[in-house]
Write a protein that holds these residues in place. Structure first.
Motif, PDB file in Angstrom:
ATOM      1  N   LYS A   1     -60.407 -25.479  40.181  1.00 11.92           N
ATOM      2  CA  LYS A   1     -59.807 -25.452  41.511  1.00 11.92           C
ATOM      3  C   LYS A   1     -60.833 -25.193  42.598  1.00 11.92           C
ATOM      4  O   LYS A   1     -60.615 -25.533  43.758  1.00 11.92           O
ATOM      5  CB  LYS A   1     -58.707 -24.386  41.571  1.00 11.92           C
TER       6      LYS A   1
ATOM      7  N   ARG B   1     -52.221 -19.165  44.385  1.00  9.85           N
ATOM      8  CA  ARG B   1     -52.626 -18.152  43.405  1.00  9.85           C
ATOM      9  C   ARG B   1     -54.148 -18.041  43.330  1.00  9.85           C
ATOM     10  O   ARG B   1     -54.684 -16.976  43.048  1.00  9.85           O
ATOM     11  CB  ARG B   1     -52.047 -18.490  42.033  1.00  9.85           C
TER      12      ARG B   1
ATOM     13  N   THR C   1     -53.275 -21.459  34.334  1.00  5.13           N
ATOM     14  CA  THR C   1     -53.403 -22.446  35.410  1.00  5.13           C
ATOM     15  C   THR C   1     -52.864 -21.858  36.713  1.00  5.13           C
ATOM     16  O   THR C   1     -51.858 -21.149  36.727  1.00  5.13           O
ATOM     17  CB  THR C   1     -52.639 -23.731  35.063  1.00  5.13           C
ATOM     18  N   LEU C   2     -53.549 -22.193  37.806  1.00  6.36           N
ATOM     19  CA  LEU C   2     -53.234 -21.617  39.108  1.00  6.36           C
ATOM     20  C   LEU C   2     -52.996 -22.731  40.122  1.00  6.36           C
ATOM     21  O   LEU C   2     -53.652 -23.770  40.077  1.00  6.36           O
ATOM     22  CB  LEU C   2     -54.394 -20.745  39.600  1.00  6.36           C
ATOM     23  N   ASN C   3     -52.084 -22.490  41.045  1.00  2.93           N
ATOM     24  CA  ASN C   3     -52.004 -23.370  42.210  1.00  2.93           C
ATOM     25  C   ASN C   3     -52.903 -22.804  43.300  1.00  2.93           C
ATOM     26  O   ASN C   3     -53.523 -21.744  43.124  1.00  2.93           O
ATOM     27  CB  ASN C   3     -50.556 -23.531  42.685  1.00  2.93           C
TER      28      ASN C   3
ATOM     29  N   THR D   1     -52.109 -27.882  39.635  1.00  2.00           N
ATOM     30  CA  THR D   1     -52.607 -26.599  39.142  1.00  2.00           C
ATOM     31  C   THR D   1     -53.802 -26.836  38.233  1.00  2.00           C
ATOM     32  O   THR D   1     -54.027 -27.950  37.750  1.00  2.00           O
ATOM     33  CB  THR D   1     -51.516 -25.847  38.353  1.00  2.00           C
TER      34      THR D   1
END
Length: 705
Positions: free
Chosen positions: A193, A148, A143-145, A187
């Motif tokens: 995203k 990132r 998982t990325l914010n 995230t």
């Protein structure tokens, strides 16, 4: 723990065999390798037994490394990945996305105004949504914010981090056009995203060679032509006299921030008005999509992205945009209000700077924040057209289906919006000659009545008779005022507030109808059942609407059983009853027209209400001479000898006779014919006896109850 199986000679031969690849797409393999090596996605992609994902291994030509258990074999897998990555980086300058994807995005770039970085990010995001293997490989990043995500895109695409950040900024063209949206909250996996305009967009832009506007069909599309014209909206002449020149000049000057809010009950013609305006001004009209290609409704967030795409795409042309169901983005419940908060700044900027004039449509403005409302150039309420307009519209829509009497009957329905008439006429025309025993006329009336009933509106009713059950004139009404002189006075002034009171059947409503005909105005009749609602505040809205409607049409407004709305506030026990009286008093005082209230119980009325009436007129029972005159007319209508001398004595002794009693006897004669004058006397005596019994034993709740 189980021991790992030993490799056979055949297994070793397989490891060293030439790699078998699927159809090569070097750019896709480069992105996969960058995900796995510099971004270290290999930590998730490769486990103790080699590649966890056989599709990924096969795409890279490394399917032989899906089942390996020796540590040195795992090291060899990682080493080979690094070598492949280095080789791919060496040739990266020659890799391109598929020709169709490249050409479609190039067309979009020219249309929307994307630069090279925008195009490369859009190419990757489109492929990410279409290619399962790329999506699965990206999942190995975890998982990325949003920070990132930007860093990962910089590595995957070989673009500097500041350039990626600029491209994905909310004020950049990618986000501004709605083509890509970066989810900045929380995230998630890379694909989640990076949202696209729609899933259909990803498919079409990569695999179809088509016009760039067609690529955005899931976002907006040309509106279908309407079936009404500007002439059908004559009741909105005052706001349209400002709106039309404003829109004409806004188009010619390319004025930014042009937004018009139209509100009103469903079916009142909001969409048809926009289409009529576009046709009158010879400007193409596009509609922001409210459903996807499968016919499923889309969320408010998706619709905002579609609006962005439409604004960017159409900004260089003289077009209008239509955004229906505005509550999707302005919020009507807690969940939607949260979404509005997220986009409030963007919505405010849009309402101030949008390049394409936009019509926003909603059934109710109650949920729209004042910060939004004040940014609209014009806010126009679309009400049900007045009767002359309704009759014209019904005539146009139902030509050949309805006779004149039925058209007039429908036009008398004050709550009949054009959409219900249009739908009923469309259905009957489609069925055509297969209606069976029912006529087209009756079919249209039936469909309209059922639709009105479903919407909670009064259905069209047939009057007692075109010539009334028993004709009468003002001289046969026993009022304590000179009704003829009053009629002349009202005709001269055009305004009056009258309270007509007296027992039932004494001609109060009949005189109101005579008055309306005499001064050349239509009568709008509202009863307690039409105006009272079980929902708090709704009765007040219905009362306000009745007065507004009468003013718009220049009609005489008659409210029957007005004691239901004007009860003495000193005797009521609920707050809503006081509010109801206050609303009624306010509307009475400000009404610029003829208002008539009728009641059988003046003793229940609020004293303040009585002071607001210009005249209080009592209607009483018939006098002797009036009784004899009406009897003669009744006998003549029944085909009997009109000489009533033989029954005159009996008639003079009958107490409390009203005009309504004679009408009741006339209707009875139609069903069970009376044989002689004595039968008429007996029938009138029975009506009088029933009236006395009813007054002695009132039905229902008394005022004290």
């Amino acid at each position: 723990m189980h021991d790992a199986p030993s490799l056979t000679n055949a297994d070793c031969a397989t490891r060293n065999a030439p790699r078998v690849r699927t159809k090569r797409r070097p750019i896709l393999e480069l992105w996969l390798l960058r995900l796995l090596v510099p971004l270290n996605g290999q930590r998730g992609a490769i486990g103790d037994s080699g590649f966890r994902d056989s599709s990924l291994a096969e795409r890279l030509g490394m399917a032989r490394w899906c089942d390996c258990y020796e540590p040195h074999e795992i090291r060899k897998v990682r080493s080979e990945l690094r070598q492949m990555h280095a080789a791919a980086e060496g040739a990266a300058g020659s890799f391109e996305v598929p020709a169709r994807l490249r050409s479609n995005i190039a067309r979009l770039a020219r249309l929307v105004g994307l630069d090279d970085v925008d195009c490369r990010i859009l190419e990757f995001t489109t492929t990410l949504h279409n290619e399962r293997v790329l999506d699965d490989a990206a999942d190995h990043l975890g998982t990325l914010n949003s920070a990132r995500v930007i860093a990962a895109l910089a590595v995957i695409l070989g673009i500097a981090v500041p350039d990626v950040r600029r491209a994905l900024d909310a004020r950049g063209m990618l986000a501004g056009s709605g083509l890509i949206s970066l989810e900045r909250r929380g995230t998630g996996m890379l694909r989640c995203k990076l949202g696209l305009l729609s899933e259909r967009f990803a498919d079409v832009v990569e695999y179809c060679e088509t016009d760039p506007v067609e690529l955005l069909r899931d976002a907006f599309s040309p509106a279908l032509p309407g079936h009404l014209t500007i002439a059908d909206f004559a009741h909105l002449q005052r706001p349209l006299s400002v709106l039309m020149p404003y829109l004409r000049k806004a188009l010619s000057c390319r004025r930014a921030g042009v937004n018009i809010l139209l509100h009103g009950l469903p079916g009142t013609g909001k969409t048809q008005l926009v289409k009529a305006l576009a046709a009158e001004l010879r400007a193409p009209l596009y509609e922001v999509a409210s459903e996807d290609s499968d016919g499923d409704p889309v969320s408010g967030n998706r619709r905002l992205r579609s609006l962005r795409a439409a604004q960017c795409t159409l900004r260089h042309g003289n077009a209008f945009l239509l955004f229906d169901e505005t509550q999707d983005v302005f919020g009507v419940d807690e969940a939607q209000e949260a979404a509005v908060d997220d986009h409030k700044a963007w919505l405010n900027r849009t309402l101030e700077h949008n390049p394409v004039p936009t019509f926003w449509l909603t059934n109710s403005i109650g949920s729209i924040d004042a910060a939004f409302l004040r940014r609209f150039d014009m806010v126009i309420e679309c009400a049900v057209p007045p009767r002359p307009q309704r009759l014209r519209i019904i005539g146009d829509l139902c030509a050949g289906l309805l006779d004149e009497a039925s058209m007039s009957r429908l036009a008398d329905c004050d709550d009949l919006p054009p959409a219900i008439t249009a739908r009923a006429a469309s259905v009957v025309r489609f069925v055509g000659g297969e209606l069976g025993p029912i006529s087209a006329n009756d079919a249209v009336l039936s469909l309209v009545e059922h639709s009105l009933r479903a919407c909670g509106h009064a259905t069209p009713v047939v009057s007692a008779d075109a010539a009334q059950v028993l004709p009468h004139d003002i001289s046969l009404l026993n009022a304590d005022a000179d009704l003829a002189a009053l009629t002349r006075g009202i005709q001269q002034s055009g305004r009056a507030r009258l309270c007509l009171y007296g027992p039932p059947g004494t001609g109060k409503t009949a005189w109101a109808q005579c008055l309306a005909r005499s001064i050349g105005r239509r009568l709008i009749l509202r009863r307690a059942s039409d105006l009272l609602s079980r929902y708090v505040g709704d009765s007040e809205k219905r009362i306000a609407s009745a007065f507004q409607h009468a003013e718009a049409e220049g009609a005489v407004l008659l409210i029957d059983e007005v004691d239901s709305f004007l009860r003495d506030r000193g005797t009521v026990s609920h707050g809503w009853e006081v509010t109801l009286v206050n609303e009624m008093l306010t509307r009475m005082e400000s009404h610029d027209g003829v208002f008539i209230a009728t009641t059988n119980a003046t003793e229940r009325l609020d004293p303040a209400a009585m002071r607001r009436f210009d005249l209080k007129i009592s209607f009483g029972y018939l006098r002797g001479g009036q009784i004899l005159e009406l009897t003669a007319r009744l006998l003549e209508q029944a085909g009997m000898n009109s000489d009533h001398s033989s029954i005159e004595t009996q008639l003079r002794t009958l107490p409390d006779l009203a005009v309504g009693d004679f009408a009741s006897v006339a209707r009875r004669h139609r069903l069970t014919p009376l044989r002689c004058a004595q039968d008429v006397v007996d029938a009138l005596r029975n009506e009088a006896r029933l009236q006395r019994r009813t007054r002695a034993c009132p039905i229902g709740f008394t005022a004290a109850a």
